[in-house]
Structure formats: C-alpha cells, structure tokens
Write a protein that holds these residues in place. Structure first.
Motif, mmCIF file in Angstrom:
data_model
loop_
_atom_site.group_PDB
_atom_site.id
_atom_site.type_symbol
_atom_site.label_atom_id
_atom_site.label_comp_id
_atom_site.label_asym_id
_atom_site.label_seq_id
_atom_site.Cartn_x
_atom_site.Cartn_y
_atom_site.Cartn_z
ATOM 1 N N VAL A 39 0.848 -1.242 0.059
ATOM 2 C CA VAL A 39 0.023 -0.125 -0.062
ATOM 3 C C VAL A 39 0.903 1.280 0.006
ATOM 4 O O VAL A 39 2.158 1.271 0.347
ATOM 5 C CB VAL A 39 -0.882 0.018 1.294
ATOM 6 N N TRP A 50 -7.413 -3.280 9.374
ATOM 7 C CA TRP A 50 -6.090 -3.153 8.785
ATOM 8 C C TRP A 50 -5.081 -3.290 9.842
ATOM 9 O O TRP A 50 -4.983 -2.664 10.880
ATOM 10 C CB TRP A 50 -5.976 -1.624 8.063
ATOM 11 N N PRO A 101 -4.923 -6.507 5.115
ATOM 12 C CA PRO A 101 -6.386 -5.551 5.031
ATOM 13 C C PRO A 101 -7.439 -6.418 5.487
ATOM 14 O O PRO A 101 -7.266 -7.918 5.825
ATOM 15 C CB PRO A 101 -6.558 -5.438 3.254
ATOM 16 N N VAL A 146 -11.336 -7.754 1.279
ATOM 17 C CA VAL A 146 -10.237 -7.404 0.574
ATOM 18 C C VAL A 146 -9.435 -8.599 -0.052
ATOM 19 O O VAL A 146 -9.242 -8.885 -1.224
ATOM 20 C CB VAL A 146 -9.378 -6.260 0.878
ATOM 21 N N SER A 163 -9.981 0.170 -6.463
ATOM 22 C CA SER A 163 -9.827 0.876 -5.343
ATOM 23 C C SER A 163 -9.769 0.220 -3.977
ATOM 24 O O SER A 163 -10.505 -1.054 -4.054
ATOM 25 C CB SER A 163 -11.057 2.037 -5.293
ATOM 26 N N LEU A 164 -9.543 0.648 -2.989
ATOM 27 C CA LEU A 164 -9.660 0.027 -1.541
ATOM 28 C C LEU A 164 -10.358 0.762 -0.603
ATOM 29 O O LEU A 164 -10.454 2.006 -0.725
ATOM 30 C CB LEU A 164 -7.843 -0.168 -1.086
ATOM 31 N N TRP A 167 -3.172 1.474 -3.086
ATOM 32 C CA TRP A 167 -2.327 0.713 -3.622
ATOM 33 C C TRP A 167 -1.067 1.453 -3.880
ATOM 34 O O TRP A 167 -1.048 2.559 -4.163
ATOM 35 C CB TRP A 167 -2.805 0.023 -4.970
#
Length: 233
Positions: free
Chosen positions: A107, A116, A130, A134, A222-223, A229
C-alpha cells in the motif's frame, strides 16, 4: 480427496482456490522474460527474489497480457495488477515454506482503520494485512519460467481452504488433514492462479534445476477506508 503430495493439475478456481493452465506464455517469450530479469531484477546477493518489479515496463506489459489471456480474463476482469514478485528456488537459493495464507498487500502508506493490521516495511514499501473481504477479492497469477518437478520444491495447495477466511495455525492444520494437499507441478510457460487465502506450502528443492516464478497479484482498482495501492498496472 487427494492424499498428501499427489500431483494433480485438475483444479477449479472457485471450488479449490487454485487453477492451472498449460502453456499460457510461449517459449520465446519465456526466454525474453528471463533476459529481462537478468538485466533488471536487481535481486540483492543471497536473497531469493524481489517484490518490486511492477514499475518496470516489461512487467507491466506482462501483467496486462495475462489479464487479457482467454483462460484468465473471466477471473481478472475489472482487476488491476498491484504487485509482481520474483522467486528463484534452487539448491543454491533454497527455502522451506510452511503452510500459510498470503495476507499482506503493498500500500501507499499507513492508515488507521479497523481491519487493517500487520503493518511492515519491506524493500522500502509499506505492507499491511487488509480486511478479509479485500483478501477474498485478490487473485495471484504465478507464471513458471522453468520446469517445476517434484524435486524442485513445487507449491502444494489445500483445496477449498480459501472459502473459510483467515485461518490460525491449528485451523490450517485441521483443514490440511481433512482435505489433503494437491502438488502443483508445471512446465515453462504454465500459469497457476491462486486465491491468496488458499492454504499453501512448499518444500526445499532437492534437484539441481532452478524454479523461477513471477507472482503477479491482481486486485480491485480501489481499496476501502482511504487505503491506496502502492502501484497499479
């Protein structure tokens, strides 16, 4: 179920968490990739690989090529490449990998958000574990650059283990006893797709041939939680 260490390429990605395709990349391109690695991989002496290849143009082109491969495209549609790791296992560069799941992703920086965890810095890059949703959306594509026989430390996977989220050591051992392992032998140009939550392991190499692999991880563009990322392709 398959007994331990039975070579069996007949894997189904949805059911088993892994799948194997023959000759996904032609021999001439494999030779070109080996030449690119020799010129640009920059593996530190005594190390068995590097995690930071995706910034290189040849690697980005390979990631796009594999994403568009007819066998892989249905599973990779809408995903982007987020990491490429190079592994080289041989009797000179040898290691044992115990049963585990791949839980860390690269990341752009640290965030403070529920789910996280496991923050670590490797090769100058932040990695974190994550949330499970994810991890469940990721797919790793392992391209074999060499023949990987039974003496070359092949990957062994526990079929179906990706369906049960994060597993502690005792749960992982129980799933292996219940389901057995499938040994993933390969020829140059073969591709093994692997869900990171699929339990896997490998033994030390016993032969004299190298086992070189490019391991490309794909994920959603996207996270959540404001995470980003480190790099995409």
């Amino acid at each position: 179920m398959s007994p331990l260490n039975e070579p069996a390429p007949g894997l189904d990605l949805a059911r088993d968490g892994a799948a194997h395709w023959r000759a996904a990349v032609p021999p001439r391109q494999i030779d070109d990739l080996i030449a690119e690695l020799a010129a640009h991989a920059q593996v530190e002496p005594g190390r068995a690989g590097t995690r930071s290849l995706l910034a290189q143009p040849w690697c980005r082109a390979l990631a796009a090529q594999l994403r568009d491969h007819p066998a892989l495209q249905p599973s990779l549609a809408g995903l982007v490449a987020v990491q490429c790791t190079y592994f080289e296992k041989s009797t000179a560069l040898n290691w044992l990998v115990t049963l585990h799941q791949d839980l860390s992703v690269p990341v752009a920086g640290r965030i403070d958000a529920p789910g996280w965890q496991g923050w670590a810095e490797k090769e100058g890059q932040w990695f974190a574990q994550p949330p499970a949703e994810v991890l469940g959306s990721l797919l790793a594509v392992r391209l074999h650059l060499d023949r990987c026989g039974i003496d070359d430390g092949p990957l062994r996977v526990v079929p179906g283990s990706h369906l049960h989220g994060r597993l502690d050591d005792e749960a992982a051992r129980q799933w292996r006893e219940r389901c057995g392992e499938i040994t993933c032998l390969a020829e140059p140009g073969d591709v093994l797709a692997l869900r990171p939550l699929t339990l896997h392991a490998s033994s030390k190499a016993r032969g004299t041939s190298p086992r070189r692999v490019l391991h490309i991880v794909y994920g959603p563009a996207s996270l959540p939680d404001g995470a980003r990322w480190a790099i995409t392709a």
